[in-house]
Design a protein around this motif. Structure first.
Motif, PDB file in Angstrom:
ATOM      1  N   LEU A 129       0.841  -1.201   0.000  1.00  0.00           N
ATOM      2  CA  LEU A 129       0.000   0.000   0.000  1.00  0.00           C
ATOM      3  C   LEU A 129       0.875   1.250   0.000  1.00  0.00           C
ATOM      4  N   GLY A 130       0.659   2.091  -0.994  1.00  0.00           N
ATOM      5  CA  GLY A 130       1.500   3.275  -1.185  1.00  0.00           C
ATOM      6  C   GLY A 130       1.073   4.455  -0.332  1.00  0.00           C
ATOM      7  N   SER A 131       1.754   5.569  -0.541  1.00  0.00           N
ATOM      8  CA  SER A 131       1.512   6.820   0.195  1.00  0.00           C
ATOM      9  C   SER A 131       0.038   7.180   0.228  1.00  0.00           C
ATOM     10  N   GLY A 132      -0.513   7.307   1.436  1.00  0.00           N
ATOM     11  CA  GLY A 132      -1.900   7.735   1.595  1.00  0.00           C
ATOM     12  C   GLY A 132      -2.903   6.629   1.320  1.00  0.00           C
ATOM     13  N   LEU A 133      -2.424   5.428   0.903  1.00  0.00           N
ATOM     14  CA  LEU A 133      -3.334   4.354   0.507  1.00  0.00           C
ATOM     15  C   LEU A 133      -3.379   3.230   1.546  1.00  0.00           C
ATOM     16  N   GLY A 134      -2.713   3.464   2.655  1.00  0.00           N
ATOM     17  CA  GLY A 134      -2.632   2.456   3.721  1.00  0.00           C
ATOM     18  C   GLY A 134      -3.961   2.145   4.372  1.00  0.00           C
ATOM     19  N   VAL A 135      -4.971   3.003   4.129  1.00  0.00           N
ATOM     20  CA  VAL A 135      -6.305   2.792   4.726  1.00  0.00           C
ATOM     21  C   VAL A 135      -6.907   1.453   4.342  1.00  0.00           C
ATOM     22  N   LEU A 136      -6.472   0.915   3.206  1.00  0.00           N
ATOM     23  CA  LEU A 136      -7.010  -0.381   2.791  1.00  0.00           C
ATOM     24  C   LEU A 136      -6.779  -1.433   3.883  1.00  0.00           C
ATOM     25  N   ALA A 137      -5.661  -1.304   4.582  1.00  0.00           N
ATOM     26  CA  ALA A 137      -5.335  -2.290   5.627  1.00  0.00           C
ATOM     27  C   ALA A 137      -6.367  -2.265   6.753  1.00  0.00           C
ATOM     28  N   ASP A 138      -7.055  -1.122   6.924  1.00  0.00           N
ATOM     29  CA  ASP A 138      -8.080  -1.027   7.972  1.00  0.00           C
ATOM     30  C   ASP A 138      -9.334  -1.828   7.624  1.00  0.00           C
ATOM     31  N   GLU A 139      -9.448  -2.236   6.347  1.00  0.00           N
ATOM     32  CA  GLU A 139     -10.603  -3.028   5.895  1.00  0.00           C
ATOM     33  C   GLU A 139     -10.382  -4.515   6.118  1.00  0.00           C
ATOM     34  N   ILE A 140      -9.180  -4.888   6.492  1.00  0.00           N
ATOM     35  CA  ILE A 140      -8.857  -6.303   6.678  1.00  0.00           C
ATOM     36  C   ILE A 140      -9.474  -6.792   7.996  1.00  0.00           C
ATOM     37  N   GLU A 141     -10.213  -7.908   7.901  1.00  0.00           N
ATOM     38  CA  GLU A 141     -10.905  -8.457   9.079  1.00  0.00           C
ATOM     39  C   GLU A 141     -10.056  -9.498   9.780  1.00  0.00           C
ATOM     40  N   GLU A 142     -10.362  -9.717  11.053  1.00  0.00           N
ATOM     41  CA  GLU A 142      -9.583 -10.634  11.905  1.00  0.00           C
ATOM     42  C   GLU A 142      -8.106 -10.271  11.799  1.00  0.00           C
ATOM     43  N   ALA A 143      -7.853  -8.963  11.812  1.00  0.00           N
ATOM     44  CA  ALA A 143      -6.509  -8.468  11.498  1.00  0.00           C
ATOM     45  C   ALA A 143      -5.494  -8.806  12.586  1.00  0.00           C
ATOM     46  N   ILE A 144      -4.334  -9.232  12.131  1.00  0.00           N
ATOM     47  CA  ILE A 144      -3.168  -9.368  13.008  1.00  0.00           C
ATOM     48  C   ILE A 144      -2.141  -8.367  12.484  1.00  0.00           C
ATOM     49  N   ARG A 145      -1.784  -7.409  13.323  1.00  0.00           N
ATOM     50  CA  ARG A 145      -0.894  -6.333  12.891  1.00  0.00           C
ATOM     51  C   ARG A 145       0.499  -6.556  13.474  1.00  0.00           C
ATOM     52  N   ILE A 146       1.473  -6.576  12.607  1.00  0.00           N
ATOM     53  CA  ILE A 146       2.837  -6.903  13.035  1.00  0.00           C
ATOM     54  C   ILE A 146       3.784  -5.776  12.605  1.00  0.00           C
ATOM     55  N   PRO A 147       4.241  -4.961  13.565  1.00  0.00           N
ATOM     56  CA  PRO A 147       5.173  -3.877  13.218  1.00  0.00           C
ATOM     57  C   PRO A 147       6.440  -4.434  12.582  1.00  0.00           C
ATOM     58  N   TYR A 148       6.952  -3.720  11.574  1.00  0.00           N
ATOM     59  CA  TYR A 148       8.153  -4.195  10.885  1.00  0.00           C
ATOM     60  C   TYR A 148       9.299  -4.446  11.864  1.00  0.00           C
ATOM     61  N   ALA A 194      -4.742  11.297  -2.425  1.00  0.00           N
ATOM     62  CA  ALA A 194      -4.991   9.896  -2.040  1.00  0.00           C
ATOM     63  C   ALA A 194      -6.196   9.834  -1.105  1.00  0.00           C
ATOM     64  N   GLU A 195      -6.263  10.770  -0.178  1.00  0.00           N
ATOM     65  CA  GLU A 195      -7.375  10.864   0.768  1.00  0.00           C
ATOM     66  C   GLU A 195      -8.707  11.031   0.034  1.00  0.00           C
ATOM     67  N   ARG A 196      -8.681  11.887  -1.001  1.00  0.00           N
ATOM     68  CA  ARG A 196      -9.898  12.200  -1.763  1.00  0.00           C
ATOM     69  C   ARG A 196     -10.394  10.989  -2.567  1.00  0.00           C
ATOM     70  N   VAL A 197      -9.487  10.195  -3.127  1.00  0.00           N
ATOM     71  CA  VAL A 197      -9.915   9.102  -4.001  1.00  0.00           C
ATOM     72  C   VAL A 197      -9.960   7.758  -3.294  1.00  0.00           C
ATOM     73  N   LYS A 198      -9.714   7.772  -1.995  1.00  0.00           N
ATOM     74  CA  LYS A 198      -9.546   6.475  -1.334  1.00  0.00           C
ATOM     75  C   LYS A 198     -10.797   5.605  -1.392  1.00  0.00           C
ATOM     76  N   ALA A 199     -11.995   6.216  -1.415  1.00  0.00           N
ATOM     77  CA  ALA A 199     -13.220   5.416  -1.475  1.00  0.00           C
ATOM     78  C   ALA A 199     -13.242   4.565  -2.751  1.00  0.00           C
TER      79      ALA A 199
END
Ligand code: 6GU
Length: 270
Positions: free
Chosen positions: A27-46, A253-258
């Protein structure tokens, strides 16, 4: 060597992932919001993953998000590593090697890019049909691991015709307008001059950015099918009177994210 580091990172991640991911997302600059749509999410910091570089750029969270998206098991990079940050291309593409080791079969790469094609407008989405590597280097330089792929990998269909077609059909169904074109990678971090943009247009480029090409080369080497989507965040230098600023990239990116979210989710569902 490399192989060891890839295996070590993948072993760590496998312990944390209930099942192997099938689709990878970057996910590129400003497009990381897609990750918030992932269900049963496990988030692992790099920083928790052995061998992973640590990301530095603002607007990039710097973590893997694993889970379910439209019924598919996915792993998303929320934030990527850029060559201009000082990472080697081996480091930039290390996460792709790890995702391959985890079992992904397809990779969806996204970015924010400058529009070079005069038909393009900020906010357009562009399916990447092909790329031009102007980085002056290649992530596969160095010893080749034949277990991953051949010494001289074919790049005839770097961006899968099948996935491009699928994305176009998904966009049409959703009523989302998409362009298609050639992505040109420069190192950055300075934006191009107007003369460089005219050159890129002559060379056949439609959009210009500072990422994606290294990850795609490594993915194709490893036999992963690739779909690339650029969000045209601004027009490139010399095309308007306005100077370029990273804030504009994030704002667009914010404007077109939908639309962006709807398109990616529809593609993943297919
Ligand atoms: Cl105009 N150039 C590059 N290299 N990257 C960009 C861009 C331009 N706009 C967004 N990203």
């Amino acid at each position: 060597m490399d192989r060891q580091a890839i295996k070590k990172a993948a072993d760590y991640l496998r312990q944390r992932m209930p099942a192997p991911p099938v689709i990878g997302l970057i996910l590129g600059s400003g497009l990381g919001v897609l990750a918030d749509e992932i269900e049963e999410a496990i988030r692992i910091p790099y920083e928790d993953i052995p061998g992973f570089p640590v990301s530095t750029v603002e607007g990039h969270a710097g973590r893997l998000v694993y889970g379910q998206l439209e019924g598919a098991t996915v792993v998303a990079m929320q934030g990527r590593f850029h060559y201009y940050e000082g990472y080697s291309l081996r480091e930039v593409t290390f996460p792709v090697q790890v995702m391959k080791e985890l079992g992904i079969r397809q990779l969806i790469v996204t970015n924010a890019a400058g529009g070079v094609n005069e038909q393009f407008r900020p906010g357009d989405l562009m399916i990447i049909s092909d790329h031009i590597n102007l980085l002056g280097t290649n992530p596969l330089i160095g010893p080749n691991d034949p277990e991953i792929g051949p010494r001289f990998p074919d790049m005839t269909e770097a961006y899968s015709r099948r996935l491009r077609q699928l994305a176009k059909e998904a966009a049409a169904k959703l009523g989302v307008c998409v362009r298609e074109g050639v992505y040109v990678a420069n190192t950055g971090p300075s934006y191009e001059t107007p003369a460089e943009i005219r050159m890129i247009r002559v060379l056949g480029g439609d959009a210009v950015g500072m990422s994606t090409v290294p990850e795609v080369i490594v993915a194709r080497h490893a036999g992963i099918e690739v779909l690339g989507i650029s969000c045209i965040s601004n027009l490139a230098a010399g095309m308007t009177d306005a100077p370029l600023h990273h804030d504009e990239v994030v704002e667009t990116a914010e404007r077109v994210k939908a639309d962006f979210l709807r398109l990616i989710k529809a593609v993943v569902a297919e």
